[in-house]
Scaffold this motif. Structure first.
Motif, mmCIF file in Angstrom:
data_model
loop_
_atom_site.group_PDB
_atom_site.id
_atom_site.type_symbol
_atom_site.label_atom_id
_atom_site.label_comp_id
_atom_site.label_asym_id
_atom_site.label_seq_id
_atom_site.Cartn_x
_atom_site.Cartn_y
_atom_site.Cartn_z
ATOM 1 N N CYS A 1 0.857 -1.185 0.000
ATOM 2 C CA CYS A 1 0.000 0.000 0.000
ATOM 3 C C CYS A 1 0.895 1.237 0.000
ATOM 4 N N GLU B 1 0.449 4.468 0.531
ATOM 5 C CA GLU B 1 0.358 5.376 1.678
ATOM 6 C C GLU B 1 0.838 4.709 2.970
ATOM 7 N N CYS B 2 0.486 3.447 3.181
ATOM 8 C CA CYS B 2 0.917 2.753 4.405
ATOM 9 C C CYS B 2 2.438 2.586 4.438
ATOM 10 N N THR C 1 3.905 5.784 5.721
ATOM 11 C CA THR C 1 3.680 6.096 7.135
ATOM 12 C C THR C 1 4.103 4.974 8.082
ATOM 13 N N GLU D 1 2.636 2.031 8.354
ATOM 14 C CA GLU D 1 1.480 1.288 8.853
ATOM 15 C C GLU D 1 1.323 -0.027 8.100
ATOM 16 N N TRP E 1 -1.334 -3.323 6.510
ATOM 17 C CA TRP E 1 -2.579 -3.538 5.778
ATOM 18 C C TRP E 1 -2.951 -5.002 5.836
ATOM 19 N N SER F 1 -8.617 -3.243 5.964
ATOM 20 C CA SER F 1 -7.426 -2.626 6.549
ATOM 21 C C SER F 1 -7.821 -1.356 7.304
ATOM 22 N N PRO F 2 -7.047 -0.974 8.314
ATOM 23 C CA PRO F 2 -7.409 0.210 9.104
ATOM 24 C C PRO F 2 -7.579 1.492 8.289
ATOM 25 N N ASN F 3 -6.757 1.677 7.242
ATOM 26 C CA ASN F 3 -6.774 2.948 6.523
ATOM 27 C C ASN F 3 -7.595 2.965 5.229
ATOM 28 N N GLN F 4 -7.941 1.828 4.699
ATOM 29 C CA GLN F 4 -8.820 1.723 3.520
ATOM 30 C C GLN F 4 -8.376 2.644 2.376
ATOM 31 N N HIS F 5 -7.095 2.598 2.039
ATOM 32 C CA HIS F 5 -6.563 3.522 1.042
ATOM 33 C C HIS F 5 -7.075 3.273 -0.375
ATOM 34 N N LYS G 1 -10.300 5.150 -0.473
ATOM 35 C CA LYS G 1 -9.993 6.588 -0.419
ATOM 36 C C LYS G 1 -9.484 7.083 -1.768
#
Length: 90
Positions: free
Chosen positions: A21, A23-24, A27, A29, A31, A49-53, A56
């Protein structure tokens, strides 16, 4: 009659933006699973996943088609038409 995707004509042969991912990775993070955008190649994490990129990315860009980016899986999803599809076999 089953619902059909009206966006398949937008799908491109894409190059993945990352091997995880995007973005993850930036940062630090984690997934659950990965999805690749079939319009631009953005790789994002799934809705479990916590961020659902991946979702998004759809909401930010309007790119409607994703494909699983997981080994052993082969399916597509259209966010707009809410249709799960199997790619054609060559």
């Amino acid at each position: 009659m089953p619902k059909a995707c009206t966006h398949l004509g937008l799908a491109q042969r894409v190059t993945p933006s990352a091997q995880g991912c995007e973005e993850c990775l930036q940062t630090g993070e984690s997934w659950v699973q990965l999805r690749i955008c079939l319009i631009c190649g953005h790789v994002g994490c799934c809705d479990s996943s916590p961020n659902q990129h991946a979702s998004k990315h759809f909401h930010a860009t309007g790119h409607p088609l994703i494909q699983t980016f997981e080994k052993g899986e082969n399916w597509l999803w259209c966010y707009v038409d809410e249709v799960l599809m199997q790619p054609r076999q060559k």
